[in-house]
Design a protein around this motif. Structure first.
Motif, PDB file in Angstrom:
ATOM      1  N   CYS A   1       0.755  -1.128  -0.064  1.00  0.00           N
ATOM      2  CA  CYS A   1      -0.109  -0.114   0.065  1.00  0.00           C
ATOM      3  C   CYS A   1       0.865   1.150   0.053  1.00  0.00           C
ATOM      4  O   CYS A   1       0.600   2.454  -0.421  1.00  0.00           O
ATOM      5  N   LEU A   2       2.161   1.181   0.423  1.00  0.00           N
ATOM      6  CA  LEU A   2       3.066   2.219   0.381  1.00  0.00           C
ATOM      7  C   LEU A   2       3.777   2.274  -0.562  1.00  0.00           C
ATOM      8  O   LEU A   2       4.656   3.514  -0.796  1.00  0.00           O
ATOM      9  N   ILE A   3       3.558   1.696  -1.636  1.00  0.00           N
ATOM     10  CA  ILE A   3       4.452   1.528  -3.053  1.00  0.00           C
ATOM     11  C   ILE A   3       4.057   3.036  -3.578  1.00  0.00           C
ATOM     12  O   ILE A   3       2.901   3.058  -3.962  1.00  0.00           O
ATOM     13  N   ARG A   4       5.049   3.888  -4.148  1.00  0.00           N
ATOM     14  CA  ARG A   4       4.488   5.089  -4.731  1.00  0.00           C
ATOM     15  C   ARG A   4       5.780   5.562  -5.588  1.00  0.00           C
ATOM     16  O   ARG A   4       6.929   5.551  -5.070  1.00  0.00           O
ATOM     17  N   PRO A   5       5.628   5.803  -6.707  1.00  0.00           N
ATOM     18  CA  PRO A   5       4.312   5.925  -7.657  1.00  0.00           C
ATOM     19  C   PRO A   5       4.203   4.356  -8.124  1.00  0.00           C
ATOM     20  O   PRO A   5       4.896   3.485  -8.025  1.00  0.00           O
ATOM     21  N   LEU A   6       2.798   4.110  -8.439  1.00  0.00           N
ATOM     22  CA  LEU A   6       2.378   2.851  -8.916  1.00  0.00           C
ATOM     23  C   LEU A   6       1.465   2.994 -10.258  1.00  0.00           C
ATOM     24  O   LEU A   6       0.322   3.418 -10.066  1.00  0.00           O
ATOM     25  N   SER A   7       2.093   2.422 -11.060  1.00  0.00           N
ATOM     26  CA  SER A   7       1.525   2.535 -12.578  1.00  0.00           C
ATOM     27  C   SER A   7       0.624   1.279 -12.857  1.00  0.00           C
ATOM     28  O   SER A   7       0.418   0.400 -11.832  1.00  0.00           O
ATOM     29  N   GLU A   8      -0.316   1.438 -13.963  1.00  0.00           N
ATOM     30  CA  GLU A   8      -1.215   0.294 -14.087  1.00  0.00           C
ATOM     31  C   GLU A   8      -0.266  -0.926 -14.410  1.00  0.00           C
ATOM     32  O   GLU A   8      -0.617  -2.237 -13.773  1.00  0.00           O
ATOM     33  N   SER A   9       0.827  -0.852 -15.065  1.00  0.00           N
ATOM     34  CA  SER A   9       1.760  -2.167 -15.215  1.00  0.00           C
ATOM     35  C   SER A   9       2.290  -2.434 -13.713  1.00  0.00           C
ATOM     36  O   SER A   9       2.469  -3.631 -13.761  1.00  0.00           O
ATOM     37  N   GLY A  10       2.625  -1.609 -12.894  1.00  0.00           N
ATOM     38  CA  GLY A  10       3.108  -1.879 -11.685  1.00  0.00           C
ATOM     39  C   GLY A  10       2.253  -2.574 -10.821  1.00  0.00           C
ATOM     40  O   GLY A  10       2.410  -3.552  -9.979  1.00  0.00           O
ATOM     41  N   ARG A  11       0.868  -2.439 -10.817  1.00  0.00           N
ATOM     42  CA  ARG A  11      -0.245  -3.308 -10.150  1.00  0.00           C
ATOM     43  C   ARG A  11      -0.244  -4.467 -10.686  1.00  0.00           C
ATOM     44  O   ARG A  11      -0.293  -5.497  -9.612  1.00  0.00           O
ATOM     45  N   LEU A  12      -0.136  -4.710 -11.842  1.00  0.00           N
ATOM     46  CA  LEU A  12       0.025  -6.308 -12.297  1.00  0.00           C
ATOM     47  C   LEU A  12       1.148  -6.965 -11.824  1.00  0.00           C
ATOM     48  O   LEU A  12       1.249  -8.166 -11.466  1.00  0.00           O
ATOM     49  N   ARG A  13       2.424  -6.418 -11.760  1.00  0.00           N
ATOM     50  CA  ARG A  13       3.593  -6.828 -11.061  1.00  0.00           C
ATOM     51  C   ARG A  13       3.486  -7.166  -9.721  1.00  0.00           C
ATOM     52  O   ARG A  13       3.628  -8.364  -9.235  1.00  0.00           O
ATOM     53  N   VAL A  14       2.615  -6.246  -8.991  1.00  0.00           N
ATOM     54  CA  VAL A  14       2.551  -6.349  -7.718  1.00  0.00           C
ATOM     55  C   VAL A  14       1.607  -7.699  -7.278  1.00  0.00           C
ATOM     56  O   VAL A  14       1.674  -8.487  -6.491  1.00  0.00           O
ATOM     57  N   THR A  15       0.562  -7.899  -8.263  1.00  0.00           N
ATOM     58  CA  THR A  15      -0.449  -8.961  -8.181  1.00  0.00           C
ATOM     59  C   THR A  15       0.371 -10.236  -8.318  1.00  0.00           C
ATOM     60  O   THR A  15       0.095 -11.139  -7.762  1.00  0.00           O
ATOM     61  N   ALA A  16       1.490 -10.266  -9.216  1.00  0.00           N
ATOM     62  CA  ALA A  16       2.239 -11.444  -9.498  1.00  0.00           C
ATOM     63  C   ALA A  16       3.209 -11.601  -8.364  1.00  0.00           C
ATOM     64  O   ALA A  16       3.205 -13.016  -7.926  1.00  0.00           O
ATOM     65  N   ASP A  17       3.633 -10.647  -7.500  1.00  0.00           N
ATOM     66  CA  ASP A  17       4.419 -10.695  -6.251  1.00  0.00           C
ATOM     67  C   ASP A  17       3.630 -11.283  -5.295  1.00  0.00           C
ATOM     68  O   ASP A  17       4.240 -12.109  -4.588  1.00  0.00           O
ATOM     69  N   ILE A  18       2.285 -10.770  -5.354  1.00  0.00           N
ATOM     70  CA  ILE A  18       1.368 -11.376  -4.145  1.00  0.00           C
ATOM     71  C   ILE A  18       1.329 -13.157  -4.264  1.00  0.00           C
ATOM     72  O   ILE A  18       1.277 -13.623  -3.310  1.00  0.00           O
ATOM     73  N   ALA A  19       1.075 -13.399  -5.406  1.00  0.00           N
ATOM     74  CA  ALA A  19       0.838 -14.779  -5.650  1.00  0.00           C
ATOM     75  C   ALA A  19       2.070 -15.378  -5.305  1.00  0.00           C
ATOM     76  O   ALA A  19       2.106 -16.498  -4.848  1.00  0.00           O
ATOM     77  N   GLN A  20       3.473 -15.094  -5.910  1.00  0.00           N
ATOM     78  CA  GLN A  20       4.541 -15.643  -5.466  1.00  0.00           C
ATOM     79  C   GLN A  20       4.914 -15.492  -4.153  1.00  0.00           C
ATOM     80  O   GLN A  20       5.544 -16.436  -3.388  1.00  0.00           O
ATOM     81  N   PHE A  21       4.367 -14.462  -3.372  1.00  0.00           N
ATOM     82  CA  PHE A  21       4.619 -14.398  -1.747  1.00  0.00           C
ATOM     83  C   PHE A  21       4.102 -15.629  -1.035  1.00  0.00           C
ATOM     84  O   PHE A  21       4.300 -16.141  -0.251  1.00  0.00           O
ATOM     85  N   GLU A  22       2.593 -15.773  -1.855  1.00  0.00           N
ATOM     86  CA  GLU A  22       1.908 -17.035  -1.065  1.00  0.00           C
ATOM     87  C   GLU A  22       2.495 -18.414  -1.146  1.00  0.00           C
ATOM     88  O   GLU A  22       2.653 -19.169  -0.204  1.00  0.00           O
ATOM     89  N   PHE A  23       3.313 -18.570  -2.415  1.00  0.00           N
ATOM     90  CA  PHE A  23       4.195 -19.730  -2.602  1.00  0.00           C
ATOM     91  C   PHE A  23       5.193 -19.703  -1.610  1.00  0.00           C
ATOM     92  O   PHE A  23       5.642 -20.837  -1.323  1.00  0.00           O
ATOM     93  N   ALA A  24       5.755 -18.579  -1.379  1.00  0.00           N
ATOM     94  CA  ALA A  24       6.943 -18.650  -0.685  1.00  0.00           C
ATOM     95  C   ALA A  24       6.635 -18.925   0.985  1.00  0.00           C
ATOM     96  O   ALA A  24       7.570 -19.314   1.604  1.00  0.00           O
ATOM     97  N   LEU A  25       5.664 -18.510   1.210  1.00  0.00           N
ATOM     98  CA  LEU A  25       5.133 -18.867   2.745  1.00  0.00           C
ATOM     99  C   LEU A  25       4.649 -20.336   2.854  1.00  0.00           C
ATOM    100  O   LEU A  25       4.578 -20.627   3.837  1.00  0.00           O
ATOM    101  N   ALA A  26       4.565 -21.054   1.772  1.00  0.00           N
ATOM    102  CA  ALA A  26       4.260 -22.513   1.997  1.00  0.00           C
ATOM    103  C   ALA A  26       5.055 -23.237   3.068  1.00  0.00           C
ATOM    104  O   ALA A  26       4.390 -24.152   3.891  1.00  0.00           O
ATOM    105  N   PRO A  27       6.235 -23.201   3.114  1.00  0.00           N
ATOM    106  CA  PRO A  27       7.151 -23.906   4.094  1.00  0.00           C
ATOM    107  C   PRO A  27       6.638 -23.588   5.876  1.00  0.00           C
ATOM    108  O   PRO A  27       6.774 -24.298   6.530  1.00  0.00           O
TER     109      PRO A  27
END
Length: 803
Positions: free
Chosen positions: A660-686
């Motif tokens: 929420c503190l990422i600034r500035p955040l473009s439309e493409s940046g939102r897509l990257r953040v969405t992908a990071d969120i998905a990968q963050f979930e996988f990272a928490l699996a252990p």
């Protein structure tokens, strides 16, 4: 006639004139003495003068007296005449008094004679009534004696009636003096013999009734003794005899001189106790001793049942005059106190005799101390058998089939109810307190020795599973042998608690928690491996305690609670190093998450080939490495899942906050953040195999994906069921601020001149949304001014702030 007052005045003048003379003044005093007066005159040589004055005074008095007689001549004559009249009246009164006295004597004579006759007749009537009463008693006695002789021919079957007849005879003879009456004197010897014979038969019936557990016979005997007036004394004598029998049985059972007669010879070593067994005979001594103790328990049970049966009869038997039970009738008497004190006296005798025997024989002392649980089991089972007396109907009066007799079942008298309670067990065990202390001390020493062997030297490694298993087996054994006594089991449980605490102290001293033990940059070092082994040893201890002790043994609630609390202490010690390691692990990951602000989310460049940012790859790699090299070495990670979930939840909250503190955040940046969120979930699996196990943090992560592409209207439209139902409003505001250029809307970091780390720390310390909105209000107002689309959202947030 001359005024009498003037005459009296003249007389007083003569006296005053004489008194005024100092030489004659002493004559008129009440203490006047002629000899002293004469002596005084002679002393002052005034004899002639004084005699002259006296002569003149006498002459004046004579003249005055003559004048008075002349002036009162008529009065004097009248008084002389009155005296003669008075003497006549007095003579008449004496005559009348004499007549009255004669009359009184005649009346006295007339009254006294009838009174004397009545008194004589009354005395004769009283003697006649006494004689009649005596005759009636003699006749009654003769009748009762004949009936007693008739009943005596019937034997013991009529013993209750015989005792009642003897009681009536005693009552008749008690009220009168029948000494010297031949018809009664001839029967006195026979009556005494009959009384003794009935008393002996009643004691025999009582003894048989108590031995055979026959309440009917006991009741008959009690009735007989009550009729004979010996009930209280017999009860006291019976209870005291039972107490003496118990003491005698204890003394016989513990007599060391008779345990092994063949070994008692003169070849014993001087100075050594004669009651100490020689080599090879110890097992024989022990077998004989425990056989005797078992017989002692049986004897105590047998005697106790007799006392109990006696009280049962007293509870059921009613007094014919008052209607109350005999037990209530003797309440607060010496007999009542003697009956209720039976068990206390028994335990006191046990304590005294066991202590005396132990002092006299080292062998007995050693046996009772080493086999104390067996001693407790023996007497606790005795208590169980005594309790069974009131539950087992097969042991209640099997000798008689009479329905009325069957109703006289064994009830629970007051002192018996106390006996079967835990208090009575404590009283019994108190008799063996000295052996209990010695056994507990040895038991604790064994556990401590087992633990000390594990940590015998500082160079030794952590305890092995075999050593921990030996400790648990020792604990299980101590608890198993004490399971029959709740009190002993509780004391052993406290010993186990002490030993576990000692084990924890030893492991705490061995465990190193310095900075070297918390490094995560490389593979585990020696300190970390040692701490992991110690934690695994503690885990094995907890597992074995649960499996071998808490689940397998039948423990009381109090002992189970003590061991459960001890197990919780072991769990806390077990997870101590892991928790410290996870704190360091979390701190490193937090630093990695903050590195997302080093990424470029402002450009409109498409998704990179790696499909996630570099910081995500770093987080995933670090978590996998720590999980493989560190966490996998802990054998209790399944039990430590809550700690991992807690770390994962903290990481999710921090990750969402910094997104929420990422600034500035473009439309493409939102897509990257969405992908990071998905990968963050996988990272928490252990740390958390299923992200849904994180609860509100799982919703927070999924809500972040939605928030990236929602407008303000979408958020406020469904306030209750939408994103605001679980997503912090402060995070939403921060995310909207991050969408605007920094030139139009200043973030809280710019306004307060905070770094990202400082602002994140401030948010951790202020979890209240109200406090956060106060800090975000300036930026929120700027946001509303920059774009009309945020105007309603601004009003909505202000309402939240004031509500």
């Amino acid at each position: 006639r001359e005024n009498p007052h003037s005459k009296m005045a003249a007389e007083l003048d003569v006296l005053d004139e004489l008194k005024s003379d100092e030489s004659l003044n002493a004559v008129f005093s009440r203490e006047f003495e002629s000899k002293a007066f004469a002596t005084k005159i002679i002393h002052y040589q005034a004899v002639g003068e004084t005699l002259g004055k006296l002569s003149k005074g006498i002459a004046k008095l004579d003249d005055e007296l003559y004048k008075q007689i002349v002036s009162h001549h008529e009065d004097l004559l009248s008084q002389a005449t009155g005296i003669e009249t008075l003497e006549g009246v007095l003579a008449m009164m004496e005559s009348r008094i004499s007549t009255l006295r004669q009359t009184l004597e005649r009346v006295t004579t007339q009254v006294t004679e009838p009174y004397n006759k009545i008194s004589t007749r009354t005395a004769q009537l009283a003697r006649l009534q006494t004689a009649c009463e005596l005759l009636r008693k003699i006749i009654r006695l003769i009748y009762l004696i004949k009936r007693l002789k008739s009943l005596m021919r019937g034997g013991s079957k009529e013993i209750a009636k015989i005792a009642q007849t003897i009681s009536e005879i005693d009552q008749v003879m008690k009220g009168s003096d029948l000494n010297g009456i031949q018809v009664i004197e001839d029967e006195r010897v026979w009556l005494s013999k009959a009384h003794r014979e009935v008393e002996m038969q009643a004691k025999k019936i009582l003894s048989q009734g108590l031995e055979l557990n026959n309440p009917t016979q006991v009741g008959v005997a009690v009735q007989v003794f009550q009729s004979l007036g010996q009930f209280t004394s017999v009860l006291i004598s019976f209870v005291e005899d039972c107490k003496a029998d118990v003491q005698k049985e204890i003394q016989v059972a513990l007599d060391p001189a008779t345990l092994e007669p063949r070994e008692q010879h003169s070849s014993s070593i001087p100075g050594r106790a004669a009651t100490m067994p020689v080599m090879g005979s110890s097992s024989s001594w022990r077998a004989t001793l425990w056989t005797r103790l078992e017989k002692l328990a049986d004897s105590i049970e047998h005697i106790f049942v007799k006392v109990q049966q006696f009280q049962v009869v007293l509870e059921r038997k009613k007094d014919p005059t008052s209607g109350e039970s005999l037990f209530d009738k003797i309440r607060d008497s010496d007999a009542h106190k003697s009956l209720l004190s039976f068990w206390n006296v028994t335990t006191d005798n046990l304590a005294l005799e066991f202590t005396t025997a132990a002092r006299a024989s080292p062998f007995l002392s050693q046996t009772f101390e080493s086999d104390y649980p067996r001693l407790v089991v023996l007497f606790v089972r005795l208590l169980d058998r005594l309790e069974q007396q009131k539950k087992d109907p097969s042991r209640q009066n099997t000798m008689h089939q009479d329905q009325r007799t069957q109703k006289l079942v064994l009830i629970v008298p007051p002192f018996y109810a106390l006996l079967v309670s835990i208090y009575r067990e404590l009283v019994l065990l108190k008799a063996f307190s000295q052996f209990e202390k010695a056994y507990l001390s040895k038991s604790l020493s064994k556990l401590f020795d087992t633990i000390n062997q594990m940590f015998s030297s500082s160079s030794r490694g952590p305890p092995t599973s075999g050593e921990v298993g030996s400790l648990v087996k020792a604990i299980a054994y101590e608890l198993a042998v004490s399971a029959t006594s709740e009190q002993l089991s509780l004391l052993i449980g406290k010993n186990v608690e002490k030993s576990i605490k000692m084990f924890l102290i030893k492991t705490e001293q061995m465990m190193m928690l310095g900075q070297n033990s918390l490094q995560l940059s490389a593979q585990p070092n020696e300190l970390q491996i040692k701490n992991i082994h110690i934690s695994n040893s503690l885990h094995y201890l907890v597992a074995q305690l649960n499996e071998e002790v808490l689940q397998r043994l039948s423990l009381s609630q109090s002992v189970h609670q003590i061991l459960s609390d001890s197990a919780k202490g072991v769990v806390e010690q077990r997870e101590r190093f892991l928790c410290n390691l996870l704190v360091e692990f979390r701190k490193i990951l937090e630093v990695m998450i903050i590195r997302m602000h080093e990424e470029d989310f402002a450009s409109d460049v498409g998704m990179p080939e790696a499909q996630c940012s570099s910081y995500i790859r770093e987080i995933k790699s670090f978590i996998n490495r720590i999980s493989t090299e560190f966490l996998s070495k802990f054998k209790f990670m399944s039990d430590a899942k809550p700690h991992l979930v807690k770390v994962a939840g903290r990481l999710v909250d921090l990750f969402v906050r910094h997104v929420c503190l990422i600034r500035p955040l473009s439309e493409s940046g939102r897509l990257r953040v969405t992908a990071d969120i998905a990968q963050f979930e996988f990272a928490l699996a252990p740390l958390c195999s299923r992200i849904s196990n994180l609860g509100k943090f799982s919703e927070l992560l999924h809500g972040m994906r939605q928030l990236l592409f929602l407008s303000t209207n979408d958020i406020t439209k469904e306030e209750k069921n939408g994103l605001l139902g679980y997503f912090p409003l402060s995070y939403i505001i921060l995310q909207f601020i991050s969408r605007t250029p920094p030139q139009k809307v200043k973030s809280p970091l710019q306004i307060h001149e905070w770094s990202i780390e400082e602002f994140s720390t401030w948010l951790d310390k202020h979890e209240s949304e109200q406090e956060r909105l106060v800090v975000l209000k300036p930026s929120l107002e700027q946001l509303a001014k920059s774009d009309s689309l945020y105007l309603n959202f601004n009003k909505f947030c202000l309402r939240k702030l004031t509500s």
